[in-house]
Design a protein around this motif. Sequence first.
Motif, mmCIF file in Angstrom:
data_model
loop_
_atom_site.group_PDB
_atom_site.id
_atom_site.type_symbol
_atom_site.label_atom_id
_atom_site.label_comp_id
_atom_site.label_asym_id
_atom_site.label_seq_id
_atom_site.Cartn_x
_atom_site.Cartn_y
_atom_site.Cartn_z
ATOM 1 N N PHE A 271 0.844 -1.208 0.000
ATOM 2 C CA PHE A 271 0.000 0.000 0.000
ATOM 3 C C PHE A 271 0.876 1.253 0.000
ATOM 4 N N VAL B 36 2.028 1.930 -3.530
ATOM 5 C CA VAL B 36 0.929 2.425 -4.375
ATOM 6 C C VAL B 36 0.635 3.887 -4.042
ATOM 7 N N ILE B 37 0.515 4.167 -2.734
ATOM 8 C CA ILE B 37 0.174 5.541 -2.336
ATOM 9 C C ILE B 37 1.342 6.489 -2.640
ATOM 10 N N GLY C 202 1.111 7.285 -6.366
ATOM 11 C CA GLY C 202 0.007 8.216 -6.595
ATOM 12 C C GLY C 202 0.280 9.574 -5.961
ATOM 13 N N GLY C 203 0.899 9.537 -4.773
ATOM 14 C CA GLY C 203 1.186 10.782 -4.060
ATOM 15 C C GLY C 203 2.161 11.664 -4.818
ATOM 16 N N TRP D 153 2.561 11.599 -8.062
ATOM 17 C CA TRP D 153 1.761 12.095 -9.212
ATOM 18 C C TRP D 153 0.941 13.312 -8.779
ATOM 19 N N LEU D 154 0.318 13.189 -7.608
ATOM 20 C CA LEU D 154 -0.531 14.277 -7.112
ATOM 21 C C LEU D 154 0.297 15.539 -6.871
ATOM 22 N N LEU E 168 0.947 17.227 -9.999
ATOM 23 C CA LEU E 168 -0.232 17.932 -10.505
ATOM 24 C C LEU E 168 -0.553 19.172 -9.663
ATOM 25 N N GLY E 169 0.263 19.408 -8.654
ATOM 26 C CA GLY E 169 0.035 20.583 -7.816
ATOM 27 C C GLY E 169 -0.874 20.312 -6.629
ATOM 28 N N GLY E 170 -1.063 19.043 -6.294
ATOM 29 C CA GLY E 170 -1.980 18.700 -5.208
ATOM 30 C C GLY E 170 -1.282 18.499 -3.873
ATOM 31 N N SER E 171 -2.013 17.924 -2.941
ATOM 32 C CA SER E 171 -1.567 17.780 -1.560
ATOM 33 C C SER E 171 -0.319 16.898 -1.439
ATOM 34 N N TYR F 2 -0.260 12.623 0.883
ATOM 35 C CA TYR F 2 -0.273 11.205 0.510
ATOM 36 C C TYR F 2 1.137 10.643 0.376
ATOM 37 N N PRO G 210 -12.637 8.004 4.271
ATOM 38 C CA PRO G 210 -11.417 7.577 3.567
ATOM 39 C C PRO G 210 -10.142 7.988 4.299
ATOM 40 N N ARG G 211 -10.218 9.020 5.101
ATOM 41 C CA ARG G 211 -9.007 9.544 5.752
ATOM 42 C C ARG G 211 -8.627 8.729 6.982
ATOM 43 N N GLY H 122 -13.686 8.553 -1.312
ATOM 44 C CA GLY H 122 -13.408 7.150 -1.548
ATOM 45 C C GLY H 122 -13.678 6.421 -0.255
ATOM 46 N N PHE H 123 -13.387 5.135 -0.217
ATOM 47 C CA PHE H 123 -13.530 4.418 1.045
ATOM 48 C C PHE H 123 -12.187 4.290 1.765
ATOM 49 N N THR H 124 -11.102 4.302 0.998
ATOM 50 C CA THR H 124 -9.760 4.192 1.577
ATOM 51 C C THR H 124 -8.918 5.345 1.039
ATOM 52 N N LEU I 280 -7.244 9.025 -3.121
ATOM 53 C CA LEU I 280 -6.097 9.602 -3.830
ATOM 54 C C LEU I 280 -6.323 9.560 -5.340
ATOM 55 N N ILE J 57 -6.416 12.759 -7.764
ATOM 56 C CA ILE J 57 -5.609 12.907 -8.979
ATOM 57 C C ILE J 57 -6.514 13.301 -10.152
ATOM 58 N N HIS K 76 -7.366 16.972 -10.020
ATOM 59 C CA HIS K 76 -6.308 17.868 -10.488
ATOM 60 C C HIS K 76 -6.036 17.723 -11.974
#
Lengths: 119, 721
Positions: free
Chosen positions: A27, A30-31, A34-35, A37-38, A41-44, A47, A96-97, B470-472, B477, B481, B484
Amino acid sequence: MTTTEASSPPASRNIGVLILGWICVLFGLVILAGGIWLIALGGSWYYALAAIGLLATGLMLNRHRIEAVWIYLLTWVGTLAWAWWEVGADWWAQVPRLVAPTVILVLILICIPALKKRA
Amino acid sequence: MSPILFRLALTATLAAPLPLLAQETTPDSDAPPQQQDEAPAGADPETTAAPQSDAGEAATAEPADTADSEPVASVVEPSQTRVAAEQRQVGVDWPFYGGDAQATRYSPLDQITPENVSQLEEVFTYHTGDLPEGTAEGKYSPETTPLKVGDDLLMCSAMNILISVDAATGEENWRFDPGVPNDAIPYGASCRGVAIYTAPDMADDAPCATRVIQGTLDAKLVAVDVATGAPCEDFGENGTVDLWQDIGARVPGWYAVTAPPAVVRGVVVTGAQVKDGQAEDAPSGVVRGYDAITGELAWAWDLAAPEANRDGPPEGEVYTRGTPNMWTAATADEELGHVYLPLGNSSVDYYGSNRSEAENEFATSLVALDATTGEEVWHFQTVRRDVWDYDLGSQATLLDWQGTPAILLPSKQGDIYILDRETGEPLTPVGELTDLPTGDIEPDYISTTQPISEWHTLRKPPLEPKDAWGFTPIDQLWCRIQFHRANYQGFFTPPSSERPWIQYPGYNGGSDWGSVAVDTERGIIIANYNDIPNYNRLVPRDEVTSQPIHKQESGGDSGTNAEGAADPQEGAPYGISVNAGWRSSLTDMPCSAPPYGGIRAIDLETGETLWDRPLGTARRNGPFGIPSMLPFDIGTPNNGGSVVTASGLVFIAAATDNLFRAIDIETGETLWSTVLPAGGQANPITYEVDGRQYVMVTAMGHHFMETPVGDEVIAWALPEE
């Protein structure tokens, strides 16, 4: 049999801790992907940072190191603070958080006896 | 049929009713509804079952042959002769789709109260028997709301079978099947309701003195006798008027009626759904009025040629193609002689540069017509240069607002307007958004300003990255994505192609066809609403794979996808891809946080929110389509409106949890709920028989709302003493 059991590291490792460790690694990767990538893209940044914590936790679990608990506690408290800062008492938004990270926290706490034995 | 025969039939039918229409009907205003009570009792289900098959054949066997008769329509000169008639009252009856003539969805009944509502028990379940077969599978969204007149419930099924049912027992009186084929289904098989009309001067026992009128999916107006279900021989061709007349080439499913007609001063007014997103060269959005007795064209309102085509287009031509249509229910104003048309958008929703000035002028407007002449009185536009499919979907409600005859209009953006219904002038403050983004696709076309209601809006603040859900953390995430990656500049973000864009609110509203209920006694508006973004992308022409409907082989799978999921928009440089509800490609759950729908009470005096709650539990929803069984009020997408009663109850199904519930109008608290056997995406009604109050809703499901399909009409009442 008894001699090999005593000298071989895997025999003394708890299979549950190992599975949890690999789940955290998987996990976490994966995160982390993605994190990143985020962030691109200018995101948080949350992650990617949390993923590093999760990844580190997983690696420590695989080594049966008690530090795994401390690293994860730090990650979880950080998650809690971030989640509250983002959405406060909006409980649907907290699902989700907080739900999955807290499930992992409980599993890690359950691992403490096994980790202590190893230590 | 030959033109000569048609003329003969026309003169014969015109001779009788028209002079009589001029008579004042007010003095004996109570008479028709009372006599009404007698008629249905005489209906014999055994003997009246027979006519249906013959008439069904007749209805389907007479296509495209009346083209020559069009000029004859100008013979009808109704403007001097059509006067207001007393309207049926809501209460014991539910005589209009919207309850009363004002479409308030308010009932004066008060036997069922907040105190005793928990004792409600089912009285009967009636099965229409109309369930999807063959190519209709996955396309059912009946959305049916019956009328209750006299002893009978009068309704249409998804495929337009007209049915009369005893309102106290659920026993069938008669049915009439016009034989609508599956390929006539546009996007969904829907028949939201029927209208009833009593000829002011026919003998009470004359056939079709009172008639039930519906528009069908295969674009016919059908009129049958209220007591027997036999087609009205004086109406059109053996009870049928062909709405394909002067529309152009018949392409089943492209042009379909799904809403009940409005009847104003003896004129039956109907538009039609023109299936969205197919081509710029699409059937016209013309709205037409027909004589309620003869079925003869009284007028046509072609917004691009209102004068030239008032009595129909010239020989060999058709009504202006591709113009904004009216797929939802109009509101009749018998007193002023107006009909109020909530117009949708042009046929190609998401690209506008090729539209005519007339289309730009009228799209997504509420239009008031003089229903006796078909002339425009005023119009009020809610979106300038609509490229978001923000069709006006809600039936507008007539009310007296602070001493002015007014009309209340909810929109898909969630804005609620109150307008003077004589002039169209807003009575509540209308603001203006300025400096809106114009995007890269057609920056010269997109409007930099848009109107908004400053009195009340159901719309929530713009989305933020943190609203991704989402759920997780993983699926959240993923949605974050996607947020954005998309182009999003808030409300009215213009369409884009290189990147997807987020449209929020999405095309489901705000307020959709279920509209709102207005408790005029307490001064409270009850509005249920959706709160869901769409995730869209304009698809460059060379990437478009779907074919417009007129180039498809029949029985295609259109309708199984969400509206606009992959529409070709032929004629525009782009097709359209809509991810309705911005569903996650990982879990199929929405990418935005709940609630997805709510219900709100609004003070009619001030426009302030009295209470606002999520509508719908999570019991049927969950990731990967697995029902979570959670009883929490998550607030689900919803389709269908509410009923408000004098005792202070709001009855509503609508949500995707398949519950039908009673809500306290003062607090918003749910006092009673029951599980429906299928989706309750329909407007409920309430009525009385022999001193007993019933509440009723149809549970028939909805393909787009993903609720199970059914054919049930269910009534509840308090236990008998």
